[in-house]
Each structure stands twice: as C-alpha cells, then as structure tokens.
Design an enzyme around this catalytic site. Structure first.
Site, PDB file in Angstrom:
ATOM      1  CB  CYS B 131      -0.866   0.452   1.145  1.00 15.48           C
ATOM      2  SG  CYS B 131      -1.962   1.703   1.363  1.00 15.48           S
ATOM      3  N   GLY B 245      -5.064  -2.260 -14.395  1.00 18.81           N
ATOM      4  CA  GLY B 245      -5.231  -1.843 -15.235  1.00 18.81           C
ATOM      5  C   GLY B 245      -6.460  -2.904 -16.264  1.00 18.81           C
TER       6      GLY B 245
END
Lengths: 252, 304
Positions: B131, B245
């Site tokens: 993260c 993506g």
C-alpha cells in the site's frame, strides 16, 4: 446505463442545464445525484439533480457548472447524444425524518451550484403541504440561476449576491437572519464555508436541518472510500451515506 | 462451450475474474448492480488490526486513462470484519473470498492473518505489503526483499490457508522480491499494486491529494503491470494473480498469456459498477474469437 440527451443549454456563462431520457426509477429522494461519464475522461462527474420524472422511460434534469476540462467537454455534448450515467446515488434530502416532517415552514438555502437540488426538494415539500421559502446566494447578477423556477412554484424567493448586483448585497445568511422566526427547519446545499455559516444560523435560532456536502469522489456508490468524512456517528461516505448529513451529526 | 475455469491453490474458480481489494468493499455496494456470485471470487477491503479512518480528503485525483487514490487503508478493523462484514457477506456471496491482510508491524500482519485464518468463508489470504498510502507500514514491507520475506514467513506460520503476497511495482527489481516471497513460503503472488504518483492543481498550485502522493491505477498502467506479471511469472513456480489496469476480457487474456493464473480488476469497478460482470460475459466470446477452448491452455503462452 444509457441516457439520451434531450437538452444541454446554458443558463449562465458557466452553468448548464442537461436533460436526459432513460430509466430514472432508482431516484427516491431530491438531493440524490447522478454520476455522468463524459467521453474521454476516466472518472465520472457527480452532478446535482434539479428534478426528475421517475419511469423506465423517464427523464432527469441535471444542472452543472463548468469547473474543469471534463465539465467543459460535457457542455459541448449535443442533443441526441447518448451518455452513460449512474442515477439515483446518495441518500438525498429526507423530509420524512421525524424532525423534518414536523416542520411547517422550512427554509431552503442554496449557494451557487448548490441551488439545483433544492428545486426538487421544494416541490416535494409543497406536495407534503409545507410552506417553504427559499434563499439563493450567488457572486454576481450574471450568476443567478433558478430564481424564476422557484418563483413559479409560488414560494417566496430571496436572492443575495456578494456584489449587490442582484437582490440583497451580502451572504445567504444575511438574508436568512432577517427571516429568523419565520422558519422552523433548514435544508441547505452549497460551498462548505456557506454550510458552516448556515450551521451557525441554525445554532443561533435553535433550528434543526439537513446539509448537503460535496467531496471529490471516484465511484459515487460507496465502494472506493474516496470521500469519507468524520461525523458524530462515525465515518461516513459523502457519496453513499450522504451527501446529506443531519445537523446533529456534523463535525466541522 | 469454452472452459473459463482456473484453479488457485487447489480452489477452483468458475472464471479468473476477481475484483481487486479496495475497489469492491465487502461486496455490498455491488449487489444493487448484479449477482456477485458470477465472480471467480473477490478480494475484500484491506483489513488492519484496528479500525482506520485513513487519510484526509481529497483522496482522489483524475489522470489521463486512470486515477490516483490516497485512501490510506480505511477499514473497520479485523474484529468488525469478522463479526459484521463476513456474516453479512455470507447472506449473498456463496464462494470462498480472498481476505486482504494489512499491518504496520509483522505482529499485526500475523494477528490479522490468524484471525482471518479461522474464518471458513476465507479461501485465501492476500497479504498486502504494497500500500503506497500509509506511513510506516504497507509498502515499507514490500520494497525490501528481506522485509517481504519476513512478513511472508511470519504469516505462513500463522495460517493454513494459501498465502498470496501482493507486490509493489514501486521497486527497482520486482523479480527479486517475488522470489524472496516464494522462497519464504508464499503460495502465490498478486501484482501489481498501484504506482506512486501525484497531480498538482494549477488553480491552487498545490498537490490535489491531501496526502500529496497516491496510487496510480486504471488502464494507463496496464502495459507496466503486464510487463511485471510476465517477468515475475516466468521467474517463479507459484501462481501469479495479474492486475493493473485490466478493463476488458481481452486484457484478461493478455494477462494470462503473460503468465497470470487469475486476474484482478481494480479501478474499472469504480468507473463502471458492472465492469466485472461485463468482462465475465465477454470472456467466452473473446476466447472463441482467438480460438481458445480452455483458458488454462494459454497460461504463459507469450513466453515461448
């Protein structure tokens, strides 16, 4: 979901009125919003809803301000074009909540592009037998929108502008202050400094209310946690648990 | 009829499409749009030992063909996840779910992993060491091979469930970190997490995100993600879940040709709540178009 543009016209130099035909059955409350996909831009634009006719082949009218490239591109979308839109998002104003339902004469306070959602609300309140009044605030006379729309509903409309070029010179709270005692509930939508001033007005006159907030968001339906805020009842998502917060839960 | 089934560490998925952690909450928000049981599974919102509010807003900024987020691991904490979110999920999702495990120390990763290990609904643990939006945790573990291996080893010792380590692309050599995790016992790898990015508002001349920087996701990062999946999948023996993506069924096929065993879909869910449904529905047709009968046949097909 796909919607056909039937109207996309300028109300002022920067504010446009966009009417879309399609399935609007997910709308339940005024003050809910719609996420509009503008071709060529990755994220949807959350736009406020002025009014809607709920039906499978229904319509909704959004009012938006050109603030950046995405809304500028949207302003160029012609009649007949098809847009992908997520309608009926957020909680919206809730006139049915106990305190609000008891009101007889609510005051609706809108600032700038925060005024459109109050139109659908005003109609709903009139249907419920309440007698709302409206205060609308803008920068200048050129920015005034929807004054005639509210007037056509037969409600008192008080306009303020910062430079005094239309209506009363000053803030919405200046006008609202003069009405103190005549209203017993407040609904408001506008820029955060204005909301904070309206909150102060409510405190001074011991009036409860509902406040519609804005935040940058990605999804608009509660998944990304992009628009979280602190409230007295824990963290809430402006898009899903809001955009309308009750006065009692707001932390500034 | 084409065969879209894949298997992740002994658990069969009806198709390889998995909504990525942080883009799907605990499934609730997507129920209004479709029956989420059509998914292979999903990876739930990154969970820490304690409740976290996350970063200040703005947390979101738009980019060309993508977006930045700096949410900062907002989540209700592992206890609440177990007592509220998982029972709620069980009422409408009937497949093993992927549990996304986070921490700010190895002890926290282990504690969260051990608690989620005890949940029958959890099929796999996905350990997020990548993260980019929190300080002192997250990516700090994912940018060093030693730290990544240490977290992997500790979590493996705390669970019987398959452990997938979610890797950061914000490193010079992702393959060395992938191998370190594999050597430390990881059952699989997930990659990539978001790429660290930023935007500046010309109006205020300041960063748009309150956190200054955030994770870049969306179709713009697909070629980078695909390249990293290709590099890592060739270098390790454990399965790789490819993400970054992915927006279409064709993207899923590309990821699998690069060596992904399954594929996660992230930002696309936030733009289109029906994204995963549409990908799953389009997958058989895309397979037929390219003469693919059995999806597992194309695994690593681009290596040769």
């Amino acid at each position: 979901m796909q919607y056909t543009v039937t109207e996309n016209r300028a109300l002022t130099a920067q504010v446009f009125r966009l009417t879309l035909m399609g399935d609007t059955r997910t709308f339940t409350h005024p003050g809910q919003f719609a996420q509009v996909q503008v071709p060529g831009f990755y994220l949807r634009r959350p736009l406020s809803v002025y009014d809607w006719q709920p039906a499978e082949a229904g319509s909704m009218t959004l009012v938006y301000k050109v603030l950046g490239e995405g809304t500028r591109a949207l302003a160029g979308i012609p009649k007949g074009a098809v847009l992908d839109v997520l309608p009926g998002l957020g909680n919206g104003f809730q006139p049915e909540l106990a305190q609000a339902a008891k009101a007889k004469a609510p005051l609706l306070i809108g600032g700038g592009i925060g005024t459109p959602p109050l139109y659908g609300l005003c109609k709903a309140l009139l249907r419920d037998g309440q007698t709302p009044a409206v205060v609308l605030g803008f920068g200048t006379a050129e920015e005034v929108i929807l004054q005639d729309d509210f007037a056509a509903l037969g409600v008192p409309v008080y306009v303020t502008t910062l430079d005094g070029s239309a209506g009363r010179k000053g803030f919405v709270t200046d006008a609202a202050e003069t009405l103190a005692g005549s209203f017993d509930y407040v609904y408001t939508c506008g820029p955060e400094p204005m909301l904070k001033a309206v909150y102060g007005l409510c405190q001074r006159h011991d009036v409860d209310g509902q406040f519609s907030f804005e935040e940058r968001m990605a999804c608009g339906f509660g998944a990304c946690m992009g628009c979280s805020c602190h409230t007295k009842y824990g963290s809430k998502r402006i898009c899903k648990d809001g955009p309308v917060l009750l006065k009692e839960e707001i932390i500034w | 009829m084409v065969d879209t089934r894949v298997t992740l560490s002994g658990i069969e998925l009806s198709n390889p499409v998995i909504p990525a952690s942080g883009t799907f909450g605990f499934g609730q928000e997507f129920r209004d749009y479709y029956d989420i049981n059509i998914l292979g599974t999903f990876s739930f919102k990154g969970t820490t030992g304690e409740e976290r509010f996350g970063n200040d807003t703005p947390r979101i900024a738009e980019c060309t063909a993508g977006m930045l987020n700096a949410v900062g691991l907002q989540n209700p904490g592992v206890e609440h996840v177990i007592t509220h979110e998982l029972p709620q999920l069980a009422t409408f999702f009937h497949k093993p779910v992927m549990a996304n495990v986070n921490g700010f120390s190895i002890e926290e990763y282990v504690r969260v992993a051990a608690m989620l290990d005890a949940q029958p609904a959890v099929g796999w643990l996905e350990v997020n060491i990548s993260c980019p939006n929190v300080h002192g945790g997250g990516m700090a573990f994912g940018t060093s091979a030693e730290n990544a291996a240490a977290v992997t080893r500790a979590v493996k010792a705390a669970t019987h469930k398959p452990v997938y380590v979610k890797l950061s692309p914000n490193v010079t050599d992702i393959v060395s970190i992938a191998k370190a995790c594999e050597d430390a016992g990881a059952d699989g790898l997930s990659l990539i997490n978001t790429l660290l990015g930023m935007r500046i508002s010309l109006r205020t001349q300041k960063p748009i995100l309150a956190n200054t920087m955030g994770g870049f996701s969306g179709p713009a990062i697909f070629p980078i993600a695909l390249r990293m999946v290709y590099q890592v999948a060739r270098a390790v023996k454990v399965p790789v879940i490819g993400m970054g993506g992915v927006t279409t069924a064709e993207d899923v096929l590309e990821m699998m040709l690069a060596g992904a065993t399954a594929v996660q879909v992230g930002a696309a869910n936030l733009v289109n709540p029906l994204a995963c449904k549409e990908i799953i529905e389009a997958l058989p047709q895309a397979m037929e178009k390219y003469g693919i009968q059995t999806l597992t046949d194309i695994f690593g097909g681009a290596w040769k």
